[in-house]
Design a protein around this motif. Structure first.
Motif, PDB file in Angstrom:
ATOM      1  N   THR A  25      -2.906  14.400   9.885  1.00  0.00           N
ATOM      2  CA  THR A  25      -1.679  14.931   9.290  1.00  0.00           C
ATOM      3  C   THR A  25      -2.036  15.582   7.966  1.00  0.00           C
ATOM      4  N   PRO A  26      -2.074  16.921   7.908  1.00  0.00           N
ATOM      5  CA  PRO A  26      -2.563  17.586   6.701  1.00  0.00           C
ATOM      6  C   PRO A  26      -1.649  17.362   5.505  1.00  0.00           C
ATOM      7  N   VAL A  27      -2.266  17.286   4.336  1.00  0.00           N
ATOM      8  CA  VAL A  27      -1.527  17.138   3.078  1.00  0.00           C
ATOM      9  C   VAL A  27      -2.023  18.196   2.105  1.00  0.00           C
ATOM     10  N   ALA A  28      -1.178  18.551   1.167  1.00  0.00           N
ATOM     11  CA  ALA A  28      -1.538  19.548   0.167  1.00  0.00           C
ATOM     12  C   ALA A  28      -2.634  18.995  -0.746  1.00  0.00           C
ATOM     13  N   MET A  29      -3.540  19.860  -1.166  1.00  0.00           N
ATOM     14  CA  MET A  29      -4.640  19.440  -2.021  1.00  0.00           C
ATOM     15  C   MET A  29      -4.124  18.860  -3.335  1.00  0.00           C
ATOM     16  N   THR A  30      -4.793  17.825  -3.799  1.00  0.00           N
ATOM     17  CA  THR A  30      -4.478  17.225  -5.089  1.00  0.00           C
ATOM     18  C   THR A  30      -5.570  17.491  -6.113  1.00  0.00           C
ATOM     19  N   THR A  31      -6.769  17.846  -5.626  1.00  0.00           N
ATOM     20  CA  THR A  31      -7.924  18.021  -6.500  1.00  0.00           C
ATOM     21  C   THR A  31      -8.760  19.192  -6.012  1.00  0.00           C
ATOM     22  N   THR A  32      -9.243  19.997  -6.938  1.00  0.00           N
ATOM     23  CA  THR A  32     -10.217  21.041  -6.608  1.00  0.00           C
ATOM     24  C   THR A  32     -11.600  20.413  -6.649  1.00  0.00           C
ATOM     25  N   THR A 195      -7.860  15.764   3.882  1.00  0.00           N
ATOM     26  CA  THR A 195      -7.618  17.152   4.224  1.00  0.00           C
ATOM     27  C   THR A 195      -8.405  18.031   3.258  1.00  0.00           C
ATOM     28  N   LEU A 196      -9.196  18.949   3.814  1.00  0.00           N
ATOM     29  CA  LEU A 196      -9.881  19.954   3.004  1.00  0.00           C
ATOM     30  C   LEU A 196      -9.083  21.251   3.059  1.00  0.00           C
ATOM     31  N   THR A 197      -8.885  21.880   1.926  1.00  0.00           N
ATOM     32  CA  THR A 197      -8.175  23.157   1.835  1.00  0.00           C
ATOM     33  C   THR A 197      -9.147  24.219   1.360  1.00  0.00           C
ATOM     34  N   THR A 204      -2.765  35.048   6.427  1.00  0.00           N
ATOM     35  CA  THR A 204      -1.499  35.657   6.053  1.00  0.00           C
ATOM     36  C   THR A 204      -0.573  34.632   5.408  1.00  0.00           C
ATOM     37  N   GLY A 205       0.055  35.025   4.330  1.00  0.00           N
ATOM     38  CA  GLY A 205       1.045  34.161   3.684  1.00  0.00           C
ATOM     39  C   GLY A 205       0.460  33.346   2.552  1.00  0.00           C
ATOM     40  N   THR A 206      -0.267  32.284   2.869  1.00  0.00           N
ATOM     41  CA  THR A 206      -0.729  31.361   1.833  1.00  0.00           C
ATOM     42  C   THR A 206      -2.154  31.632   1.371  1.00  0.00           C
ATOM     43  N   GLY A 245       0.362  25.207   4.523  1.00  0.00           N
ATOM     44  CA  GLY A 245       1.812  25.355   4.460  1.00  0.00           C
ATOM     45  C   GLY A 245       2.297  26.034   3.198  1.00  0.00           C
ATOM     46  N   ALA A 246       1.492  25.977   2.129  1.00  0.00           N
ATOM     47  CA  ALA A 246       1.865  26.607   0.864  1.00  0.00           C
ATOM     48  C   ALA A 246       0.594  27.106   0.193  1.00  0.00           C
ATOM     49  N   ALA A 247       0.736  28.110  -0.647  1.00  0.00           N
ATOM     50  CA  ALA A 247      -0.420  28.660  -1.344  1.00  0.00           C
ATOM     51  C   ALA A 247      -0.951  27.648  -2.353  1.00  0.00           C
TER      52      ALA A 247
END
Length: 421
Positions: A25-32, A195-197, A204-206, A245-247
């Motif tokens: 279940t992917p999650v938005a990155m919290t850390t670079t 999750t790796l971003t 396209t989009g993000t 899902g988001a940039a």
């Protein structure tokens, strides 16, 4: 006049990471997470229809089968982010350390390991979101991070790792904090997934794709006192990529990497005192874990799970041959003798940025027992050397909160709040 051609600059790439609450279940990155190389490839299995057709053709059709993604990444080791990769491949993490700050209190109820996320206390004075708390003392000590406070109930960012009785001491503390990583032996033996971003600008989009359920199979840490910083190389597998899902936004670490000449090494004891060895020129530590993507009839091309298997840790080091190379012996052949006699000494590597207080970054890599598996005399340089290879032998000393045995204990000191990785 032709329109300008839009391109994507490689230099603008970045990679983010975040802990998943459920594998896949992917999650938005919290850390670079710092890297100078990140490559991934979605790899579907192709299923050929080779039925005869009355025509002179071999393959009449092709369908997509199951799919996974393989990735590699490398770069300098940053002391605030390498913990994500260590947690992913090893699994067990114990948070300790800190400097007392503010007034202590006590718990008013028992805390259950792996379950309790709300800590009831006798006083919440000075405890606010983001506060790091040391719960209990001695062997029961662990650090947690406060998420929220309602009256005398303190919610923390993840369940406690240890059991605590009612009346346990609760003390606010400040950095540096210690995170000790070992092989996870609790429950089903499976570490958390991440999750790796990857932002490249092309989707396209993000502009980014995510790799859910990322699992490492290899993590190699390298150092060379003469020519390099402390660096890492990693590879692994994940569920297939999908558009984020988001940039995402890059927020690179401000903690600089450490020059490898700062390494100290201990053999037959810690990297200090009488067992400090000052003649190692370079080396590496390689953590390997078996991965087995398991596919089932679930109307999905994705794996049901990427099963993590056993862990092995090996390493290499080069020692200049001098009569005082190992302070426990006057033999210039000591590395070779450890091998030939199967002595299996302790081996410890410490890398410290030399900053006092909250800015301290310190890596302590411990193998309580090491089998020296090869030690070859190298006479091709101006000074004779021993090219040495070793394997970490699992011990209870290097084990973590989940018990059992582990071939490595990697303790990372930094200012990252506990329960982050």
């Amino acid at each position: 006049m032709p329109a300008a051609v839009g391109t994507f600059a490689s230099a603008k790439q970045f990679v983010g990471i975040a802990v998943e609450s459920a594998p896949g279940t992917p999650v938005a990155m919290t850390t670079t997470i710092a890297c100078d190389k990140f490559e991934w490839e979605d790899k579907p299995v192709w299923l050929d229809d080779t039925a005869w057709t009355g025509s002179m053709v071999g393959t009449r059709g092709k369908q997509a089968g199951v799919i996974k993604t393989d990735f590699t990444m490398s770069g300098n080791v940053y002391g605030d982010t390498i913990g994500f990769l260590l947690r992913n491949i090893l699994g067990d993490v114990a948070y300790t350390g800190g400097t007392n700050a503010g007034s202590s209190t006590t718990t008013t109820g028992a805390l259950v390991a792996g379950t309790t996320t709300v800590v009831p206390v006798t006083s919440a004075t000075g405890i606010v979101p983001g506060t790091v708390l040391a719960i209990d003392t001695a062997a029961s000590l662990e650090l947690v991070t406060v998420l929220s406070v309602v009256s005398l109930n303190v919610t923390i960012t993840a369940p406690v790792a240890k059991a605590h009785t009612s009346g346990a001491t609760v003390q606010p503390v400040t950095a540096p904090f210690n995170s000790k990583f070992s092989v996870y032996n609790g429950g089903n033996g499976q570490p958390v997934t991440h999750t790796l971003t990857h932002f490249s600008g092309t989707p396209t989009g993000t502009g980014a794709r995510v790799l859910p359920s990322a699992c490492l199979s290899d993590l190699t840490l390298k150092w060379n006192a003469e020519t390099a910083l402390f660096t890492y190389e990693a590879k692994g597998s994940s569920w297939p990529s999908q558009i984020a899902g988001a940039a995402p936004t890059a927020a690179p670490s401000t903690v600089p990497p450490i020059a490898a000449w700062r390494v100290t090494m201990g053999v037959a004891g810690p990297a200090s005192g009488g067992t400090l060895v000052s003649v190692a020129t370079d080396g590496e530590i390689s953590i390997k874990r078996k991965l087995d993507p398991m596919y089932t009839g679930q109307n999905s091309q994705n794996p049901l799970i990427i099963q993590r298997g056993e862990v092995d840790v090996t390493g290499k080091a080069k020692f200049i041959a001098v009569t005082s190379s190992f302070t426990t012996s006057t033999s210039a052949e000591q590395a070779f003798l450890y091998m030939i006699n199967n002595t299996q000494p302790q081996m410890q590597l410490v890398l410290d940025n030399g900053v006092a207080g909250a800015g301290d970054i310190k890596h302590t890599i411990n193998h309580q027992s090491c089998a020296i598996t090869a030690s070859k005399l190298d006479g091709g340089k101006d000074a004779i050397m021993w090219d040495t290879e070793f394997q970490g032998i699992p011990t209870t000393t290097d084990a973590g909160v989940s018990g059992g045995i582990s071939p490595i204990a990697y303790t990372l000191a930094n200012a990252v709040p506990p329960q982050t990785y």
